[in-house]
Design an enzyme around this catalytic site. Structure first.
Site, PDB file in Angstrom:
ATOM      1  N   ASP A  18       7.116  40.338 -30.438  1.00  0.00           N
ATOM      2  CA  ASP A  18       6.010  39.556 -29.895  1.00  0.00           C
ATOM      3  C   ASP A  18       6.437  38.213 -29.327  1.00  0.00           C
ATOM      4  O   ASP A  18       5.628  37.519 -28.710  1.00  0.00           O
ATOM      5  CB  ASP A  18       4.973  39.293 -30.997  1.00  0.00           C
ATOM      6  CG  ASP A  18       5.476  38.316 -32.043  1.00  0.00           C
ATOM      7  OD1 ASP A  18       6.628  38.476 -32.485  1.00  0.00           O
ATOM      8  OD2 ASP A  18       4.733  37.388 -32.391  1.00  0.00           O
ATOM      9  N   ASP A  49      10.775  43.548 -34.610  1.00  0.00           N
ATOM     10  CA  ASP A  49      10.799  42.198 -35.155  1.00  0.00           C
ATOM     11  C   ASP A  49       9.909  42.183 -36.406  1.00  0.00           C
ATOM     12  O   ASP A  49       9.129  43.103 -36.631  1.00  0.00           O
ATOM     13  CB  ASP A  49      10.281  41.218 -34.095  1.00  0.00           C
ATOM     14  CG  ASP A  49      10.290  39.784 -34.578  1.00  0.00           C
ATOM     15  OD1 ASP A  49      11.240  39.411 -35.283  1.00  0.00           O
ATOM     16  OD2 ASP A  49       9.335  39.061 -34.265  1.00  0.00           O
ATOM     17  N   LYS A  50      10.022  41.126 -37.196  1.00  0.00           N
ATOM     18  CA  LYS A  50       9.198  41.029 -38.404  1.00  0.00           C
ATOM     19  C   LYS A  50       8.010  40.083 -38.210  1.00  0.00           C
ATOM     20  O   LYS A  50       6.856  40.494 -38.245  1.00  0.00           O
ATOM     21  CB  LYS A  50      10.039  40.564 -39.604  1.00  0.00           C
ATOM     22  CG  LYS A  50       9.255  40.453 -40.904  1.00  0.00           C
ATOM     23  CD  LYS A  50      10.056  39.782 -41.988  1.00  0.00           C
ATOM     24  CE  LYS A  50      10.203  38.300 -41.780  1.00  0.00           C
ATOM     25  NZ  LYS A  50       8.942  37.545 -41.893  1.00  0.00           N
ATOM     26  N   THR A  51       8.312  38.827 -37.968  1.00  0.00           N
ATOM     27  CA  THR A  51       7.269  37.808 -37.902  1.00  0.00           C
ATOM     28  C   THR A  51       6.397  38.004 -36.674  1.00  0.00           C
ATOM     29  O   THR A  51       6.888  38.019 -35.551  1.00  0.00           O
ATOM     30  CB  THR A  51       7.891  36.403 -37.868  1.00  0.00           C
ATOM     31  OG1 THR A  51       8.762  36.263 -38.980  1.00  0.00           O
ATOM     32  CG2 THR A  51       6.813  35.339 -37.919  1.00  0.00           C
ATOM     33  N   GLU A 105       3.836  26.318 -46.979  1.00  0.00           N
ATOM     34  CA  GLU A 105       3.265  25.028 -47.334  1.00  0.00           C
ATOM     35  C   GLU A 105       1.778  24.994 -47.048  1.00  0.00           C
ATOM     36  O   GLU A 105       0.983  24.473 -47.846  1.00  0.00           O
ATOM     37  CB  GLU A 105       3.971  23.915 -46.556  1.00  0.00           C
ATOM     38  CG  GLU A 105       5.437  23.753 -46.901  1.00  0.00           C
ATOM     39  CD  GLU A 105       6.078  22.695 -46.038  1.00  0.00           C
ATOM     40  OE1 GLU A 105       5.369  22.083 -45.219  1.00  0.00           O
ATOM     41  OE2 GLU A 105       7.281  22.471 -46.185  1.00  0.00           O
TER      42      GLU A 105
END
Length: 1040
Positions: free
Chosen positions: A701, A373-375, A473
């Site tokens: 994760d 996974d990335k995030t 943001e």
């Protein structure tokens, strides 16, 4: 995408609802999906699972045969080892399953508050039923899928994080149902009644709180449970978990079948030769052994079958029943080393590596594909503002100030440089156009949903903490805060993202509305948001109308912070021959940006794209174009990377799976973006079931990674900041991605070489054990006379030869761990199950047969015809000859393992020489005393007589040297003429450093992790270590 919930319900408590009753009960399922046993089915189910193993089932049959017919050996010889193996395995599997039950009970037994009979009642999360109104407080996890009814905020909103679901730490805003948003007390919620003319209200994802998410920045909320247990979205993204089996275990079963064939061949051959020998009358019924009348009248077929079964029992120990229990113990005990490794301990989060199942340890040394996974796995999901462009001028942040590129911040008074009108307008747009929420240290400062800046005079800016629906943001608002331009806003627009120098770039633009235009736009948006049909299309039309004729103000560059040493880890995996695939739900631009920054994609890599394909034909044509691109001769030296999105992947896998796989296998790196959780599992299964059958590993994760973690051969969970779904469903859990390198390159390497040698050695020593028994039948007219005593048959695998190989399989190291980490290419030496290839298996098997022949015929030649072996002129008898063969065998197989050992510890010395000494001491006591509970004692004084003969000692030494000397010569020649990369590293990693001696002292003093001390011997290539724990530090460290 926004959708109307399929389940229709009245927004009232379950007790008063006409749509919900006690029949709709969906108890929480175990979140791990790995629970195997209950207290009621443990014994029968565990026995069933164990007797599915070939060796266990075979020994059960042999044990039953020994009970039913007259066999050469006692049923105890098969029954006792079988009972020992079954018991130890059951204890180990029961313990691991108990740990899983314990972890699940922590989730299913968590306390929750539900509305019952006009009051809040505390219950356990597993008791929540559809229709229950649940109260969730700040920082608590939602126990089921809830529709938000009300919150403590006046606007009826709440903020959540989905870190445990998808790894994202950003804040998401959800909205309560308008009709119930004012019901902020239990009494008002209970007062709601269903009305037959109630108008249906549309619900979307913004009204649904998913199980596993966490409430943030909101004091409390009330929600009605609409999906629980296996109906919740998190559970639906799981896949049915299948039992994982390692490649080594599959090889073991193949070898067992081969050995079963050898056993059947020997039994059939012995039976045929017996009847061929007894064709002569003098051997069929000799004068000293007349047949009974029953034996003369018995059926020849039944007698043949009985003799065949008797030979089967006689040779049955060629199947190593204790192999399974030794493997189980090796895996179970060896798994503790992962948790004890301080290099896998993360000090900041106080987390050490965790092993959820020990059955796949050796699989860590065979991985060919890593799906990540990335995030939250490769990145920290923490954005940092780096630079921006305003009206064509590039600005950078220096010491908390916005400075044009090329200038330095040398303002002596520390004041902010003067900003022009365009710069102020840009910062105003950035500080207004966001969904950032502010939280103060005081928990009630935002109660009632009031203006957070009404408290500004009472708090310093350091007391504030920002939460946002987008980490970009949050980074931008924090940056504008440093420039003194931060504001809170309720408005938001659309950001365009493009990769640029590894940064996430956001284009900032504005449009001015007159009051009349604003009223028209607001009415249009509200109508689109409340539409029951085609809501998505109407919203898109409204946004398209708003975002036209925009004035470009500038762009920002935000960096998604990578985890520590991610780039080095991916490069190490690549050098080890492991291909890395990134599977993420993020946008194409964001995913490519992170892939470039983490080293998954190189700047010089040729990136191939399979994106936004709309039909099967279009997808097939694009795949053919990609195949032609890497097929050109000039592109052979160029590395290729592939980017594919979820929609295109679905088309590619529908009818063009073979072509898609061909493209993927020719790419050094693959990035799949916009992936649904089950799509991730499908990609893993695609590689897993390809003709090459590569070993796959998945790491993630969040709960959205659970399906691919369960699908891969090895699943690894990252211990994220919140939630443990991935960890609970994984086989192993680590705190950071960087720990994957040592887990595979070091621990995987060690586990594989240990268990590969263990398996081969077991078959070798059992061939040595039973082949002399087979040869002996040629000298006793195939009368099924046993060569060894029954006690020796029983204890050979349990006591005499078990401990040396167990200790070897726990501590053996061919190369020092630092060398394995610094030379990832050594991982290739053990890939594709090379140490358990058929060639290696054949070598160990033939070696066992050769040594067995030397044992038997060496003893026969040296002692068989000698009449002066004893002082009184007596010859040795049958039991003495068998004991001599057994003694030579125990010594030889033990020393053979000593020759295979590279990493000598005090435990290796103790069990190696101790096993030989124990055999001698046991034999002296067993044969030197008359035991009253034994019916017969054929071995009485036999061993004492054997040791009293100088010729016997001479024979033992000669036979042992004859067996092992060719092995030593072979090792020396192969090591110098055809050394492997691993053997070369043994020289450069130890002796090549000129007698390097180092004491590696622990750098951490964490009480959960024991200290590991390595002492490297300066004079040999053997590595000595001592392992000691805090409670016994003084005692055990003195053994150094």
């Amino acid at each position: 995408p926004p959708c109307i919930l399929v389940r229709t319900f009245m927004l009232v408590s379950r007790m008063k609802s006409a749509h919900f009753g006690d029949s709709l009960v969906f108890p929480l399922a175990p979140p791990t999906g790995q629970i195997v046993y209950t207290i009621w089915n443990f014994v029968p189910k565990n026995l069933f699972e164990q007797f599915r193993r070939i060796a266990n089932f075979y020994f059960l049959i042999i044990f039953l045969v020994q009970l039913m017919i007259d066999t050469p050996t006692s049923p105890v010889t098969s029954g006792l080892p079988l009972f020992f193996v079954i018991t130890v395995t059951a204890i180990k599997q029961g313990y691991e399953d108990w740990l899983r039950h314990k972890a699940d009970n922590e989730v299913n037994g968590a306390p929750v508050f539900v509305v019952r009979s006009g009051s809040l009642v505390q219950t356990r999360s597993k008791n929540i039923r559809v229709g229950d109104i649940v109260r969730v407080a700040k920082d608590e996890t939602f126990p089921a899928d809830l529709v938000l009814l009300s919150s403590d905020r006046s606007d009826g909103t709440c903020h959540i994080t989905t870190t445990s679901l998808d790894g994202e730490t950003n804040l998401k805003t959800h909205y309560s149902v308008a009709e119930t948003s004012v019901c902020q007390s239990v009494s008002r919620l209970e007062a709601l009644h269903p009305h037959p003319h109630t108008q249906a209200q549309p619900l979307g994802p913004e009204n649904l709180l998913l199980r596993g998410a966490r409430l943030k920045n909101t004091k409390e909320i009330f929600g009605v449970a609409v999906y629980t247990g296996m109906e919740s979205k998190m559970a639906l993204n799981y896949k049915c978990k299948s039992q994982k089996r390692s490649a080594v275990e599959k090889s073991m079963n193949t070898f067992l079948i081969i050995y079963l064939g050898i056993l059947l061949f020997e039994a059939v051959l012995s039976t045929i030769l017996k009847y061929a020998w007894q064709a002569e009358d003098k051997w069929d019924e000799p004068f000293y052994n007349h047949k009974t009348e029953q034996e003369r009248n018995s059926s020849p077929i039944l007698k043949f079958i009985s003799d065949f079964l008797a030979f089967l029992v006689l040779y049955n120990f060629i199947i190593p029943i204790s192999l399974y229990v030794t493997v189980e113990m090796q895996k179970f005990l060896g798994s503790f080393f992962i948790g004890w490794d301080l290099d896998l301990y993360h000090e900041e989060s106080d987390q050490k590596a965790q092993v959820n199942t020990s059955d796949l340890n050796e699989e860590l040394g065979q991985v060919e594909y890593v799906f990540t996974d990335k995030t939250g796995t490769l990145t920290e999901n923490e954005m940092q503002f780096r630079e921006c462009s305003i009206n064509g001028t590039k600005y950078q942040e220096i010491n908390g100030k916005l400075v044009p590129e090329g200038l330095t911040d040398d303002s002596p008074d520390g004041s902010t440089p003067h900003l022009t009108g365009e710069e102020l307008l840009f910062l105003k747009a950035v500080s207004l156009c966001h969904t950032v929420q502010i939280s103060y240290d005081q928990p009630d400062c935002l109660a009632g949903g009031g203006d957070p800046f009404s408290h500004a005079n009472g708090f310093s800016t350091n007391d504030m903490e920002y939460y946002a629906s987008s980490p970009d943001e949050k980074a931008l608002v924090e940056a504008t805060k440093r420039y003194g331009s931060v504001r809170a806003s309720k408005t938001m627009s659309l950001y365009l993202q493009d990769p640029c120098k590894g940064l996430r770039t956001l284009v900032v633009a504005c449009r001015h509305f007159s009051p009349e235009e604003y009223i028209d736009v607001d009415r249009c948006l509200n109508a689109a948001r409340t539409a029951l049909q085609q809501r998505e299309e109407r919203l898109q039309e409204a946004f398209s109308y708003i975002e036209r004729d925009l004035q470009l103000l500038g762009a920002t560059g935000v960096e998604d912070k990578l985890q520590d040493k991610v780039q080095e880890t991916i490069e190490a995996l690549r050098l080890a021959g492991i291909k890395v695939w990134v599977l993420t739900g993020d946008k194409h631009e964001t995913a490519v940006s992170v892939s470039l920054s983490c080293g998954h994609f190189h700047r010089t890599m040729n990136i191939l794209e399979l994106l936004q394909q709309r039909s099967d034909n279009e997808c097939a044509e694009q795949l053919r174009r990609l195949a032609r691109r890497y097929g050109r001769s000039e592109d052979h030296v160029i590395q290729h990377g592939l980017v594919v999105d979820g929609a295109s992947l679905s088309l590619a896998l529908r009818e063009h799976e073979k072509l898609f796989m061909e493209v993927c296998k020719n790419c050094s790196a693959v990035l799949c973006c916009r992936m649904a959780p089950l799509q991730k599992a499908k990609v893993v299964r695609l590689l897993k079931t390809s003709p090459e059958k590569p070993i796959t590993l998945a790491i993630g994760d969040g709960a959205n990674d659970v399906s691919m973690i369960q699908e891969a051969h090895v699943g690894i969970g990252i211990m994220g900041k919140e939630g443990r779904q991935a960890v609970r469903n994984s086989d192993y859990a680590i705190a950071r991605f960087k720990f994957l390198a040592k887990l595979l390159l070091v621990h995987g390497h060690f586990y594989y070489i240990r268990i590969a040698t263990l398996v081969q050695y077991f078959f070798y020593k059992n061939v040595c054990f039973i082949t002399p028994q087979f040869l002996y039948q040629f000298f006793c007219l195939f009368s099924q006379q046993t060569l060894y005593d029954s006690v020796y048959l029983t204890l050979y695998n349990i006591c005499f030869t078990s401990l040396p190989i167990l200790v070897y399989s726990l501590f053996e190291q061919l190369v020092h761990p630092h060398v394995l980490q610094n030379k990832p290419v050594l991982y290739r030496d053990i890939s594709r199950n090379s140490l358990l290839s058929f060639r290696t298996f054949l070598y160990w098997t033939l070696l066992g047969f050769c040594h067995a022949f030397v044992f038997f015929f060496g003893s026969y030649v040296l002692m068989g015809e000698d009449t002066t072996l004893m002082g009184n002129g007596q010859m040795f008898g049958n039991w003495t000859f068998g004991t001599l063969v057994f003694t030579v065998m125990v010594i030889t197989v033990t020393l053979k393992l000593a020759l295979e050992t590279h990493f000598w510890t005090w435990m290796n010395h103790f069990v190696t020489w101790g096993s030989i000494a124990f055999y001698f001491i046991f034999s002296l006591f067993y044969g030197g005393i008359i035991w009253p509970f034994l019916h017969t004692q054929d071995m009485y004084f036999v061993f004492v007589q054997l040791l009293s003969s100088g010729s016997a000692w001479f024979a033992i030494i000669i036979i042992v040297v004859t067996c092992l000397f060719p092995d030593v010569v072979k090792k020396v020649f192969y090591r110098h003429l055809q050394p492997t990369s691993t053997q070369k590293s043994q020289v450069t990693g130890t002796g090549g450093q000129g007698g390097f001696k180092e004491k590696l002292t622990p750098t951490h003093t964490h009480t959960h992790c024991p200290r590991v001390l390595l002492l490297i011997c300066p004079t040999t290539e053997s590595l000595y270590f001592s392992l000691y724990f805090y409670p016994f530090q003084t005692l055990l460290s003195s053994l150094r």
